[in-house]
Each structure stands twice: as structure tokens, then as C-alpha cells.
Write a protein that holds these residues in place. Structure first.
Motif, PDB file in Angstrom:
ATOM      1  N   UNK A   1       0.840  -1.242   0.030  1.00  0.00           N
ATOM      2  CA  UNK A   1       0.160   0.144   0.046  1.00  0.00           C
ATOM      3  C   UNK A   1       0.730   1.329   0.150  1.00  0.00           C
ATOM      4  N   UNK A   2       0.515   2.202  -0.976  1.00  0.00           N
ATOM      5  CA  UNK A   2       1.653   3.414  -1.133  1.00  0.00           C
ATOM      6  C   UNK A   2       0.949   4.520  -0.265  1.00  0.00           C
ATOM      7  N   UNK A   3      -0.440   4.581   0.421  1.00  0.00           N
ATOM      8  CA  UNK A   3      -0.968   5.464   1.211  1.00  0.00           C
ATOM      9  C   UNK A   3      -0.529   5.498   2.290  1.00  0.00           C
ATOM     10  N   UNK A   4      -0.095   6.705   2.944  1.00  0.00           N
ATOM     11  CA  UNK A   4       0.287   6.768   4.368  1.00  0.00           C
ATOM     12  C   UNK A   4      -0.801   6.704   5.487  1.00  0.00           C
ATOM     13  N   UNK A   5      -0.789   6.487   6.414  1.00  0.00           N
ATOM     14  CA  UNK A   5      -1.841   6.517   7.670  1.00  0.00           C
ATOM     15  C   UNK A   5      -2.458   7.733   7.587  1.00  0.00           C
ATOM     16  N   UNK A   6      -1.560   8.869   7.771  1.00  0.00           N
ATOM     17  CA  UNK A   6      -1.875  10.376   7.851  1.00  0.00           C
ATOM     18  C   UNK A   6      -2.758  10.727   6.780  1.00  0.00           C
ATOM     19  N   UNK A   7      -2.406  10.316   5.230  1.00  0.00           N
ATOM     20  CA  UNK A   7      -3.320  10.652   4.322  1.00  0.00           C
ATOM     21  C   UNK A   7      -4.665  10.033   4.415  1.00  0.00           C
ATOM     22  N   UNK A   8      -4.758   8.742   4.863  1.00  0.00           N
ATOM     23  CA  UNK A   8      -5.949   8.274   5.114  1.00  0.00           C
ATOM     24  C   UNK A   8      -6.918   8.766   6.435  1.00  0.00           C
ATOM     25  N   UNK A   9      -6.099   9.295   7.327  1.00  0.00           N
ATOM     26  CA  UNK A   9      -6.671   9.858   8.574  1.00  0.00           C
ATOM     27  C   UNK A   9      -7.519  11.056   8.007  1.00  0.00           C
ATOM     28  N   UNK A  11      -8.193  11.874   4.984  1.00  0.00           N
ATOM     29  CA  UNK A  11      -9.540  11.723   4.068  1.00  0.00           C
ATOM     30  C   UNK A  11     -10.714  11.075   4.959  1.00  0.00           C
ATOM     31  N   UNK A  12     -10.399  10.515   5.921  1.00  0.00           N
ATOM     32  CA  UNK A  12     -11.676  10.053   6.938  1.00  0.00           C
ATOM     33  C   UNK A  12     -12.072  11.042   7.651  1.00  0.00           C
ATOM     34  N   UNK A  13     -11.326  12.241   7.910  1.00  0.00           N
ATOM     35  CA  UNK A  13     -11.525  13.483   8.707  1.00  0.00           C
ATOM     36  C   UNK A  13     -12.495  14.073   7.633  1.00  0.00           C
ATOM     37  N   UNK A  14     -12.119  14.267   6.422  1.00  0.00           N
ATOM     38  CA  UNK A  14     -12.955  15.235   5.475  1.00  0.00           C
ATOM     39  C   UNK A  14     -14.310  14.434   5.260  1.00  0.00           C
ATOM     40  N   UNK A 153      -9.489   3.012   0.213  1.00  0.00           N
ATOM     41  CA  UNK A 153     -10.185   4.433  -0.114  1.00  0.00           C
ATOM     42  C   UNK A 153     -11.670   3.804  -0.044  1.00  0.00           C
ATOM     43  N   UNK A 154     -11.947   2.832  -0.753  1.00  0.00           N
ATOM     44  CA  UNK A 154     -13.493   2.631  -0.912  1.00  0.00           C
ATOM     45  C   UNK A 154     -14.008   2.275   0.288  1.00  0.00           C
ATOM     46  N   UNK A 155     -13.217   1.449   1.229  1.00  0.00           N
ATOM     47  CA  UNK A 155     -13.555   1.007   2.226  1.00  0.00           C
ATOM     48  C   UNK A 155     -13.924   2.290   3.320  1.00  0.00           C
ATOM     49  N   UNK A 156     -13.113   3.179   3.269  1.00  0.00           N
ATOM     50  CA  UNK A 156     -13.361   4.519   4.025  1.00  0.00           C
ATOM     51  C   UNK A 156     -14.263   5.119   3.657  1.00  0.00           C
ATOM     52  N   UNK A 157     -14.522   5.333   2.155  1.00  0.00           N
ATOM     53  CA  UNK A 157     -15.841   6.109   1.720  1.00  0.00           C
ATOM     54  C   UNK A 157     -17.071   5.365   2.097  1.00  0.00           C
TER      55      UNK A 157
END
Length: 206
Positions: A1-9, A11-14, A153-157
Motif C-alpha cells: 500500500x502506497x498510502x500513508x496512515x496520515x493521508x487516510x486519517x 481523508x476520513x476526517x474530510x 479508499x473505497x472502504x473508508x468511503x
């Protein structure tokens, strides 16, 4: 996975901020929760979450042309949802004096109807596709995403809107149980019917 935990957090916040923004989905969840309780609202929340996944995948694929090519389909969905919610609202208002256990205006069609209503309200709302088309490129390098990235990303969405809408439905459900007098039931049904009609009238302009 190339995405960082910070990026995912981030995105989840947004996504959470998007949930906190009142709109047709809020009104739909509240209306179904007031009229039919949590049982009537969770299928709608599930449909909304699936619609969010759809728009996130469209954005990830970089296929902004899809939104344009689906303009006529989106128009049909929007007006279909408009008619559906207005009719449901009128039915609730007509049966405002019935007890909650007898008011089947929203729950009679079943779980599938609630799920389809959720899909309709999110797919018929262009704000959703604009949100995802504008948001995802700002958070992620979509050209470098892997299949695992897309899945995350789909799971977070899916999860963030679902949990938010389920929490709202549960909260409204408990308030609905507390307010058990006949007068309160009539008032809740009238509010519910008004909210459903508001959803239907708001959809064409969002």
C-alpha cells in the motif's frame, strides 16, 4: 500500500465533515428514523454508503467524463427520488394519527425499498460526485494508486458515512421511543412527512 496512515486519517476526517454537512441524506435518514425507527433507516444508510463507494471509485478511476455521460441518468434518478420522497411524505402525513406500530408508510416496502431510497438520494445528488472529484485528487496521487489503495479508499468511503448515518438513525430512534404519547406521535409523523417532502423538493435543486 502506497498510502500513508496520515493521508487516510485526513481523508476520513474530510468524509466526516461531509457527513456533518446537512443535506438531503440527513433529511432522509431523520425522516425514516422518526417514522419507522432504526429498522427503517439502516437500509437507507447502507444504500447511501454504497453510493459513496460508487462515486469514490469513479473519482479514483479519473473518469470525470463518466459524470457528464451519466447526466441524463442522474436527472432521471433525481426526479425519480423526488417523486418517491414526496409521495412517501404525503402518505406519512395522511396517516399521522396512527400509532408507530401501525404506520407502514415507510416500512411497508421493506428493506430493499430503503436501500434503493438511499442509493437514489446519493446518486441523484451532484454534490457527492463534485465532492469526490475535487477531494480525492487533493489527498492522493490517483495515478500511483494500487489495487490495495483503491480498496482502502473505497472502504473508508463506505464505513465513515455508514457509521455517521447509523449513529444519527439510532439517536433519532431513541428519541422516538421516548416520545410515546399520541400527541407526540402525531407531531413526529407530521415532522417526518414534512422532512420527506422537503427531501423530494430539495433534490432537483442540489
Amino acid at each position: 500500500m502506497s498510502l500513508s496512515i496520515w493521508d487516510l486519517l485526513l481523508y476520513a476526517g474530510a468524509l466526516f465533515v461531509l457527513f456533518l454537512t446537512p443535506g438531503p441524506v440527513w433529511l432522509a435518514v431523520m425522516a425514516r428514523s422518526v417514522s419507522g425507527g432504526f429498522h427503517a433507516a439502516w437500509p437507507l444508510a447502507l444504500g447511501v454508503a454504497c453510493g459513496d463507494v460508487f462515486w469514490s471509485l469513479v473519482a479514483i478511476g479519473g473518469m470525470s467524463w463518466l459524470a457528464t455521460s451519466l447526466a441524463e441518468v442522474m436527472l432521471v434518478l433525481r426526479w425519480g427520488a423526488c417523486v418517491m420522497f414526496v409521495v412517501m411524505g404525503v402518505l406519512v402525513l395522511r396517516h399521522a394519527n396512527r400509532k408507530l406500530s401501525e404506520n407502514r408508510a415507510l416500512t411497508a416496502p421493506g428493506l430493499w425499498a430503503g436501500f434503493v431510497a438511499g442509493l437514489a438520494v446519493i446518486l441523484g445528488n451532484p454534490k457527492a460526485v463534485l465532492f469526490y472529484m475535487g477531494l480525492l485528487p487533493g489527498f492522493f496521487d490517483l495515478g500511483a494508486t494500487t489495487l490495495v489503495d483503491v480498496a482502502v479508499i473505497a472502504c473508508l468511503s463506505f464505513v465513515v458515512p455508514l457509521l455517521g448515518n447509523l449513529s444519527m438513525a439510532a439517536m433519532v430512534h431513541h428519541l422516538r421511543v421516548v416520545l410515546a404519547s399520541d400527541q407526540a406521535l402525531r407531531r413526529m409523523n407530521r415532522v417526518s412527512g414534512g422532512l420527506l417532502i422537503a427531501v423530494g423538493l430539495l433534490l432537483p435543486f442540489t
